[in-house]
Design a protein around this motif. Structure first.
Motif, short mmCIF file in Angstrom:
data_model
loop_
_atom_site.label_atom_id
_atom_site.label_comp_id
_atom_site.label_asym_id
_atom_site.label_seq_id
_atom_site.Cartn_x
_atom_site.Cartn_y
_atom_site.Cartn_z
N HIS A 121 0.61 -1.47 0.07
CA HIS A 121 0.08 -0.05 0.06
C HIS A 121 1.00 1.38 0.12
CE1 HIS A 121 0.49 -1.10 4.28
NE2 HIS A 121 0.83 0.30 4.31
N TYR A 122 0.26 2.50 -0.20
CA TYR A 122 0.70 3.68 -0.40
C TYR A 122 -0.18 4.57 0.68
CZ TYR A 122 1.93 8.25 -2.76
OH TYR A 122 2.23 9.17 -3.19
N ILE A 123 0.48 5.57 1.06
CA ILE A 123 -0.42 6.59 1.89
C ILE A 123 0.47 7.86 1.54
CG2 ILE A 123 -1.67 7.51 3.82
CD1 ILE A 123 -1.28 4.47 5.03
N GLY A 124 -0.12 8.77 1.17
CA GLY A 124 0.42 10.15 0.86
C GLY A 124 -0.22 11.35 1.37
N ALA A 125 0.32 12.03 2.44
CA ALA A 125 -0.43 13.18 2.83
C ALA A 125 0.65 14.34 2.66
CB ALA A 125 -0.54 12.83 4.49
N GLY A 126 0.09 15.12 1.58
CA GLY A 126 1.12 16.03 1.32
C GLY A 126 2.42 15.77 1.05
N GLY A 127 3.55 16.41 1.61
CA GLY A 127 4.90 15.99 1.15
C GLY A 127 4.91 14.54 2.18
N ASP A 128 4.40 13.96 2.75
CA ASP A 128 4.72 12.68 3.77
C ASP A 128 3.92 11.79 3.03
OD1 ASP A 128 5.73 14.70 5.44
OD2 ASP A 128 4.04 14.59 6.63
N ILE A 129 4.71 10.69 2.79
CA ILE A 129 4.42 9.45 2.26
C ILE A 129 5.15 8.14 2.70
CG2 ILE A 129 4.53 8.11 -0.30
CD1 ILE A 129 4.96 11.09 -1.31
N GLY A 163 9.29 1.88 2.66
CA GLY A 163 10.10 3.20 3.27
C GLY A 163 9.00 4.16 3.26
N ALA A 164 9.63 5.34 3.62
CA ALA A 164 8.79 6.51 3.78
C ALA A 164 9.58 7.73 3.38
CB ALA A 164 8.68 6.91 5.43
N VAL A 165 8.76 8.59 2.64
CA VAL A 165 9.52 10.06 2.15
C VAL A 165 8.84 11.00 2.73
CG1 VAL A 165 9.88 11.33 -0.06
CG2 VAL A 165 9.89 8.89 -0.27
N ALA A 166 9.64 12.14 3.22
CA ALA A 166 9.06 13.40 3.76
C ALA A 166 9.82 14.35 3.25
CB ALA A 166 9.31 13.28 5.43
N THR A 167 9.15 15.56 2.55
CA THR A 167 9.50 16.66 2.23
C THR A 167 9.05 18.05 2.94
OG1 THR A 167 9.85 15.80 0.14
CG2 THR A 167 9.56 17.97 0.10
N SER A 168 9.96 18.74 3.33
CA SER A 168 9.43 19.96 4.10
C SER A 168 10.11 21.14 3.17
CB SER A 168 10.01 20.04 5.36
OG SER A 168 9.60 21.02 6.06
N GLY A 169 9.07 22.27 2.88
CA GLY A 169 9.58 23.08 2.23
C GLY A 169 9.15 24.37 2.30
N THR A 170 9.57 25.74 1.93
CA THR A 170 9.01 27.21 2.07
C THR A 170 8.43 27.55 0.86
OG1 THR A 170 11.04 28.10 1.32
CG2 THR A 170 10.81 27.65 3.61
N TYR A 171 8.25 26.67 -0.31
CA TYR A 171 7.63 27.18 -1.43
C TYR A 171 6.39 27.00 -1.58
CZ TYR A 171 8.04 22.09 -1.68
OH TYR A 171 8.05 20.65 -1.73
N GLU A 172 5.54 26.50 -0.81
CA GLU A 172 3.97 26.63 -0.99
C GLU A 172 3.46 27.58 0.15
OE1 GLU A 172 2.50 22.58 -0.59
OE2 GLU A 172 2.44 22.57 -2.85
N ARG A 173 3.86 27.42 1.56
CA ARG A 173 3.59 28.13 2.64
C ARG A 173 4.23 29.26 2.99
NH1 ARG A 173 2.33 23.76 6.80
NH2 ARG A 173 1.72 25.51 8.05
N GLY A 174 5.31 29.62 2.32
CA GLY A 174 6.14 30.58 2.96
C GLY A 174 7.11 30.27 4.15
N ALA A 175 7.28 31.59 4.71
CA ALA A 175 8.07 31.30 5.95
C ALA A 175 7.11 30.78 7.12
CB ALA A 175 8.72 32.42 6.39
N HIS A 176 6.97 29.29 6.91
CA HIS A 176 6.16 28.68 7.97
C HIS A 176 6.75 27.87 9.26
CE1 HIS A 176 6.43 25.36 5.42
NE2 HIS A 176 6.16 24.62 6.48
#
Length: 249
Positions: A121-129, A163-176
């Motif tokens: 299975h695959y579960i993706g929540a935004g940048g968290d997969i 495995g898991a993939v997590a991405t954090s960035g400033t490109y969508e929500r700015g300086a959060h």
């Protein structure tokens, strides 16, 4: 079978590739969605009656909190120590464990699916997969990491079976994301991706590295010894990857 659910302020995609009866697959998806909504109701920082909001107002003592909330608080404290304070659930001044909860909730959802018989299975929540087993046709799952400036392009395509993939960035929500050491918005890195066996950890470490700024590049390099690979893009467009990142064409 595929399903999309709006929950926790994002869109969660669920795909089951198991050879199971349709009724069983639908039941597994329903139970997964129920768990995610339970997490949302308990940990929301926007719903005044959530357990997190009641706890931070002082309406609940620690010993009165659910086992899940106590677990999350313990994990956040561990991560604060492990990251030298850069992962801080109190960075905004009051408790906000969201930087851990989303990844943790998906990791637990995957564990529950596996225990119930779903091994692919695959579960993706935004940048968290979180992926488990092989994808459709027995092939590895493919995950695209968004280009940090061009939303219609990918910076990398990753290929995993478990495995898991997590991405954090400033490109969508700015300086959060804040640098809790300097007390200012995080700068220096525009995108951080962490790949490893546990999504809750990968998610928190991606957030911590983003908060560190460019010094986070050196810190990310130390994670390979713990079974985690990484990729990052700086604010000025330089890209970095660890040697074991599962990149494919």
């Amino acid at each position: 079978m595929r399903h999309v659910e709006e929950v926790m302020g994002t869109v969660v995609s669920i795909e089951l590739a198991d050879d199971l009866p349709e009724s069983r697959l639908r039941s597994l998806i329903a139970s997964t969605c129920a768990w995610l909504h339970e997490v949302d109701a308990r940990f929301s920082t926007y719903q005044a009656d959530s357990e997190v909001c009641r706890f931070r107002r002082g309406d609940l003592r620690l010993e009165e909190c659910s086992a899940d909330l106590r677990l999350v608080l313990d994990r956040c404290a561990d991560l604060w120590r492990d990251t030298g304070g850069y992962f801080d659930a109190y960075a905004g001044g009051q408790l906000d464990p969201s930087g851990y909860v989303k990844g943790w909730s998906v990791e637990v959802a995957s564990e529950r699916l596996a225990a119930a018989g779903s091994t692919r299975h695959y579960i993706g929540a935004g940048g968290d997969i979180r992926m488990r087993g092989s994808g459709p046709g027995g092939r590895p799952w493919r995950v695209g990491v968004r280009h940090p400036w061009q939303a219609d392009k990918l910076a990398w395509v990753l290929q995993l079976t478990d495995g898991a993939v997590a991405t954090s960035g400033t490109y969508e929500r700015g300086a959060h994301v804040w640098n809790p050491v300097s007390g200012a918005p995080a700068t220096g890195l525009r995108s951080v991706t962490v790949v490893g066996p546990d999504l809750a950890v990968a998610d928190a470490w991606a957030t911590a590295a983003l908060a560190m700024g460019e010094p986070g590049l050196s810190w990310l390099a130390t994670l390979t010894g713990k079974g985690y690979e990484s990729a990052a893009v700086t604010d000025d467009g330089r890209a970095f990857t660890s040697s074991g990142l599962p990149v494919t064409d």
